[in-house]
Write a protein that holds these residues in place. Structure first.
Motif, PDB file in Angstrom:
ATOM      1  N   UNK A  11       0.837  -1.212   0.000  1.00 31.55           N
ATOM      2  CA  UNK A  11       0.000   0.000   0.000  1.00 31.55           C
ATOM      3  C   UNK A  11       0.866   1.254   0.000  1.00 31.55           C
ATOM      4  N   UNK A  12       1.950   1.249   0.775  1.00 32.42           N
ATOM      5  CA  UNK A  12       2.877   2.385   0.761  1.00 32.42           C
ATOM      6  C   UNK A  12       3.459   2.571  -0.641  1.00 32.42           C
ATOM      7  N   UNK A  13       3.818   1.455  -1.280  1.00 24.22           N
ATOM      8  CA  UNK A  13       4.390   1.521  -2.622  1.00 24.22           C
ATOM      9  C   UNK A  13       3.411   2.089  -3.636  1.00 24.22           C
ATOM     10  N   UNK A  14       2.149   1.692  -3.550  1.00 21.75           N
ATOM     11  CA  UNK A  14       1.123   2.231  -4.452  1.00 21.75           C
ATOM     12  C   UNK A  14       1.030   3.739  -4.323  1.00 21.75           C
ATOM     13  N   UNK A  15       0.978   4.181  -3.087  1.00 23.00           N
ATOM     14  CA  UNK A  15       0.845   5.617  -2.848  1.00 23.00           C
ATOM     15  C   UNK A  15       2.056   6.371  -3.383  1.00 23.00           C
ATOM     16  N   UNK A  16       3.238   5.788  -3.203  1.00 22.78           N
ATOM     17  CA  UNK A  16       4.473   6.435  -3.640  1.00 22.78           C
ATOM     18  C   UNK A  16       4.509   6.587  -5.160  1.00 22.78           C
ATOM     19  N   UNK A  17       4.121   5.532  -5.891  1.00 23.78           N
ATOM     20  CA  UNK A  17       4.196   5.553  -7.360  1.00 23.78           C
ATOM     21  C   UNK A  17       3.417   6.730  -7.926  1.00 23.78           C
ATOM     22  N   UNK A  18       2.198   6.919  -7.455  1.00 22.76           N
ATOM     23  CA  UNK A  18       1.366   7.945  -8.080  1.00 22.76           C
ATOM     24  C   UNK A  18       1.494   9.311  -7.406  1.00 22.76           C
ATOM     25  N   UNK A  19       2.103   9.347  -6.237  1.00 22.99           N
ATOM     26  CA  UNK A  19       2.434  10.647  -5.650  1.00 22.99           C
ATOM     27  C   UNK A  19       3.532  11.299  -6.470  1.00 22.99           C
ATOM     28  N   UNK A  20       4.455  10.479  -6.982  1.00 24.08           N
ATOM     29  CA  UNK A  20       5.605  10.995  -7.707  1.00 24.08           C
ATOM     30  C   UNK A  20       5.467  10.910  -9.228  1.00 24.08           C
ATOM     31  N   UNK A  21       4.346  10.390  -9.713  1.00 22.00           N
ATOM     32  CA  UNK A  21       4.158  10.263 -11.165  1.00 22.00           C
ATOM     33  C   UNK A  21       3.709  11.594 -11.748  1.00 22.00           C
ATOM     34  N   UNK A  22       4.308  11.948 -12.863  1.00 19.51           N
ATOM     35  CA  UNK A  22       3.893  13.160 -13.569  1.00 19.51           C
ATOM     36  C   UNK A  22       3.019  12.742 -14.750  1.00 19.51           C
ATOM     37  N   UNK A  23       1.779  12.384 -14.415  1.00 21.08           N
ATOM     38  CA  UNK A  23       0.844  11.916 -15.430  1.00 21.08           C
ATOM     39  C   UNK A  23       0.572  13.020 -16.441  1.00 21.08           C
ATOM     40  N   UNK A  24       0.436  14.242 -15.949  1.00 20.24           N
ATOM     41  CA  UNK A  24       0.176  15.379 -16.836  1.00 20.24           C
ATOM     42  C   UNK A  24       1.272  15.555 -17.873  1.00 20.24           C
ATOM     43  N   UNK A  25       2.514  15.372 -17.461  1.00 20.31           N
ATOM     44  CA  UNK A  25       3.644  15.510 -18.393  1.00 20.31           C
ATOM     45  C   UNK A  25       3.582  14.442 -19.475  1.00 20.31           C
ATOM     46  N   UNK A  26       3.313  13.191 -19.084  1.00 20.41           N
ATOM     47  CA  UNK A  26       3.263  12.101 -20.061  1.00 20.41           C
ATOM     48  C   UNK A  26       2.137  12.316 -21.062  1.00 20.41           C
ATOM     49  N   UNK A  27       0.968  12.685 -20.575  1.00 20.11           N
ATOM     50  CA  UNK A  27      -0.160  12.939 -21.481  1.00 20.11           C
ATOM     51  C   UNK A  27       0.128  14.166 -22.341  1.00 20.11           C
ATOM     52  N   UNK A  28       0.769  15.166 -21.750  1.00 18.36           N
ATOM     53  CA  UNK A  28       1.144  16.357 -22.512  1.00 18.36           C
ATOM     54  C   UNK A  28       2.121  16.024 -23.635  1.00 18.36           C
ATOM     55  N   UNK A  29       3.123  15.169 -23.353  1.00 14.74           N
ATOM     56  CA  UNK A  29       4.069  14.770 -24.395  1.00 14.74           C
ATOM     57  C   UNK A  29       3.343  14.039 -25.530  1.00 14.74           C
ATOM     58  N   UNK A  30       2.411  13.197 -25.156  1.00 16.34           N
ATOM     59  CA  UNK A  30       1.656  12.463 -26.174  1.00 16.34           C
ATOM     60  C   UNK A  30       0.836  13.419 -27.045  1.00 16.34           C
ATOM     61  N   UNK A  31       0.040  14.262 -26.412  1.00 16.51           N
ATOM     62  CA  UNK A  31      -0.835  15.144 -27.204  1.00 16.51           C
ATOM     63  C   UNK A  31      -0.035  16.189 -27.980  1.00 16.51           C
ATOM     64  N   UNK A  32       1.033  16.710 -27.393  1.00 20.53           N
ATOM     65  CA  UNK A  32       1.853  17.695 -28.107  1.00 20.53           C
ATOM     66  C   UNK A  32       2.601  17.048 -29.270  1.00 20.53           C
ATOM     67  N   UNK A  33       3.015  15.788 -29.086  1.00 19.56           N
ATOM     68  CA  UNK A  33       3.662  15.070 -30.181  1.00 19.56           C
ATOM     69  C   UNK A  33       2.716  14.882 -31.358  1.00 19.56           C
ATOM     70  N   UNK A  34       1.483  14.485 -31.072  1.00 25.52           N
ATOM     71  CA  UNK A  34       0.473  14.310 -32.137  1.00 25.52           C
ATOM     72  C   UNK A  34       0.184  15.648 -32.808  1.00 25.52           C
ATOM     73  N   UNK A  35      -0.011  16.693 -31.985  1.00 21.49           N
ATOM     74  CA  UNK A  35      -0.296  18.031 -32.531  1.00 21.49           C
ATOM     75  C   UNK A  35       0.859  18.504 -33.406  1.00 21.49           C
ATOM     76  N   UNK A  36       2.088  18.332 -32.901  1.00 16.71           N
ATOM     77  CA  UNK A  36       3.260  18.750 -33.661  1.00 16.71           C
ATOM     78  C   UNK A  36       3.383  18.003 -34.981  1.00 16.71           C
ATOM     79  N   UNK A  37       3.058  16.723 -34.962  1.00  8.94           N
ATOM     80  CA  UNK A  37       3.114  15.929 -36.195  1.00  8.94           C
ATOM     81  C   UNK A  37       2.085  16.431 -37.209  1.00  8.94           C
ATOM     82  N   UNK A  38       0.881  16.713 -36.708  1.00 10.65           N
ATOM     83  CA  UNK A  38      -0.165  17.224 -37.609  1.00 10.65           C
ATOM     84  C   UNK A  38       0.197  18.606 -38.157  1.00 10.65           C
TER      85      UNK A  38
END
Length: 199
Positions: A11-38
């Motif tokens: 349970x501590x490990x679960x909390x740690x993974x997503x406390x420190x995950x930059x989900x916004x950055x990963x999704x931003x890289x994906x959407x900006x990559x698609x936008x840039x390609x288009x």
């Protein structure tokens, strides 16, 4: 609820993974990559999108494993109420979702169980066909229920735990009569329970 040290560590490990995950950055890289390609056609953007989606995919896999672990801990909470005298602080539930054998096997106390985090995927768009398990889901559930009903578990308390209300509905509707010795449980704050059919 009486958790083992390993369950607490999980349970501590679960909390740690997503406390420190930059989900916004990963999704931003994906959407900006698609936008840039288009916008530019620059192939470098494809690699930016791939890097972002690979990270998101990795988190989804971790979420699947976390879901199974949390389901197992919810099953433990349910079983603590069913069997309050057992030493639950010594009985381990935080186990690998992909390990072989029953999800839960406590030989000393004759308890065996399977956990499904499945959401039935065969749904009618117009509501004319009842919700049911998809072909692969059905095959896995049939296999697990057959395993629980094996003669070697004839003296065991047998459980099929699910986390989805639709899955519970399908279990009770489609499997109650076929597997009369298995208790079906929808894991939630106040569980829904379909007890074995008395002979």
């Amino acid at each position: 609820m009486r958790l083992t040290d390993n369950e607490k560590a999980e349970l501590w490990g679960m909390r740690f993974v997503f406390t420190n995950a930059d989900v916004g950055q990963a999704i931003g890289d994906f959407t900006q990559g698609i936008t840039g390609l288009l916008d530019s056609g620059d192939p470098e953007n494809v690699h930016r999108a791939i890097a972002g989606i690979e990270q998101v995919k990795s988190w989804f896999q971790q979420m699947h494993n976390f879901f199974h672990t949390l389901g197992m801990i919810a099953a433990k909470a349910f079983l603590e109420a069913e069997f309050p005298d057992l030493p639950w602080e010594n009985i381990e539930f935080a186990q690998n979702a992909n390990r072989s054998g029953a999800d839960l096997f406590i030989a000393t106390h004759r308890i065996v169980a399977e956990l499904k985090t499945t959401e039935p995927c065969n749904k009618s768009k117009m509501g004319t066909v009842p919700v049911k398990f998809g072909a692969q889901q059905k095959q896995n559930i049939d296999k697990d229920l057959q395993k629980l009903s094996d003669a070697k578990y004839s003296e065991f308390s047998k459980y099929m735990f699910v986390t989805s209300p639709l899955a519970y509905h399908c279990l009770v509707r489609d499997y109650r009569a076929k597997f009369p010795t298995v208790t079906f449980v929808l894991l939630r704050n106040i569980p829904d329970i379909s007890r074995p059919i008395s002979k």
